[in-house]
Scaffold this active site. Sequence first.
Site, short mmCIF file in Angstrom:
data_model
loop_
_atom_site.label_atom_id
_atom_site.label_comp_id
_atom_site.label_asym_id
_atom_site.label_seq_id
_atom_site.Cartn_x
_atom_site.Cartn_y
_atom_site.Cartn_z
N LYS A 47 0.94 -1.19 0.09
CA LYS A 47 -0.01 -0.06 0.07
C LYS A 47 0.82 1.32 0.05
CE LYS A 47 -2.58 -2.56 3.38
NZ LYS A 47 -2.94 -2.82 4.69
N GLY A 48 2.22 0.99 0.32
CA GLY A 48 3.05 2.43 0.31
C GLY A 48 3.14 3.28 -0.61
N ASP A 107 14.38 -0.72 1.49
CA ASP A 107 15.29 -0.82 2.56
C ASP A 107 16.38 -2.04 2.42
OD1 ASP A 107 16.08 -0.97 5.43
OD2 ASP A 107 14.17 -2.31 6.05
N LYS A 135 17.25 3.28 1.72
CA LYS A 135 18.22 3.49 2.75
C LYS A 135 19.54 2.74 2.39
CE LYS A 135 14.41 2.69 6.39
NZ LYS A 135 14.01 1.87 7.34
N PHE A 156 14.12 3.36 10.95
CA PHE A 156 12.59 3.31 10.58
C PHE A 156 11.92 4.68 10.39
CE2 PHE A 156 8.42 1.90 10.85
CZ PHE A 156 8.53 0.71 10.03
N ARG A 169 0.35 6.45 7.60
CA ARG A 169 0.52 6.65 6.08
C ARG A 169 0.38 8.01 5.63
NH1 ARG A 169 1.68 1.40 4.08
NH2 ARG A 169 0.48 -0.39 5.03
P1 IMP Z 1 12.73 -4.35 1.75
O1 IMP Z 1 12.56 -5.57 1.05
O2 IMP Z 1 13.85 -4.57 3.01
O3 IMP Z 1 13.55 -3.39 0.65
O4 IMP Z 1 11.49 -3.49 2.34
C1 IMP Z 1 10.71 -2.92 1.57
C2 IMP Z 1 9.29 -2.53 2.11
O5 IMP Z 1 9.49 -2.71 3.62
C3 IMP Z 1 8.88 -1.36 1.79
O6 IMP Z 1 8.27 -1.15 0.53
C4 IMP Z 1 7.89 -1.02 3.05
O7 IMP Z 1 6.72 -1.41 2.93
C5 IMP Z 1 8.57 -1.60 3.98
N1 IMP Z 1 9.58 -0.55 4.96
C6 IMP Z 1 11.18 -0.67 4.87
N2 IMP Z 1 11.45 0.24 5.54
C7 IMP Z 1 10.51 0.95 6.18
C8 IMP Z 1 10.46 2.09 6.86
O8 IMP Z 1 11.44 2.57 7.56
N3 IMP Z 1 9.18 2.48 7.33
C9 IMP Z 1 8.01 1.73 6.88
N4 IMP Z 1 8.38 0.81 6.21
C10 IMP Z 1 9.35 0.14 5.54
MG MG Z 2 6.03 -0.86 0.21
#
Ligand code: IMP
Ligand code: MG
Length: 183
Positions: A47-48, A107, A135, A156, A169
């Site tokens: 949803k982000g 992330d 990040k 975070f 959100r």
């Molecule tokens: P990744 O697979 O670790 O890159 O995570 C990606 C997903 O994790 C993003 O699309 C977000 O939904 C969630 N996410 C990662 N870091 C954060 C954060 O700092 N705040 C909120 N959601 C996060």
């Molecule tokens: Mg996301």
Amino acid sequence: MDSHDVQADLKHVLYTKEQIQQRIAELAAQIDKDYEGRELLIVGVLKGAVMVMADLARALHSHVSMDWMAVSSYGSGTQSSGVVRILKDLDTDLMGKDVLIVEDIIDSGLTLSWLKTNLESRGTASVEICTAFRKPDAAKVELDVKYVGYDLPNEFVVGYGLDYAEKYRNLEFVGTLAPHVYE
Ligand code: IMP
Ligand code: MG
């Protein structure tokens, strides 16, 4: 919501509404140029990515198609599970399409790395990634991200589509939360 609405929960504002809008406009101008004369499908990751999709799509001067996917990689905690599951797939056939995946944040990069490979396996002409935030210090896989809004420290963050346990959100900015929120 603005910073006054969540003052008690907030540690820092990292990027304001104005800074985010400014950067999205710059990315849109670059995307217009890079895809000139081509038909682009932008794919938002629910949803982000709702906020960035809405702002990016409106900042573009070219026609685009829009579609959505939902994948799960996180529970209600703050750590990537590394496990990706499709909760909602695209309605669009990707054969021969130029696709731009639009994300809120990268992330570890695990979700996007998996998603990019998944979409490429459907016969796309190209698959690129646009993310509002990244990040760099949290990266666990090498991932080629063509369009990045802002790089963030390895903390975070919430707001502009990003949640903590489905809250925050709808903040118009991105910021960090006070420790008491997690406790
Ligand atoms: P990744 O697979 O670790 O890159 O995570 C990606 C997903 O994790 C993003 O699309 C977000 O939904 C969630 N996410 C990662 N870091 C954060 C954060 O700092 N705040 C909120 N959601 C996060
Ligand atoms: Mg996301």
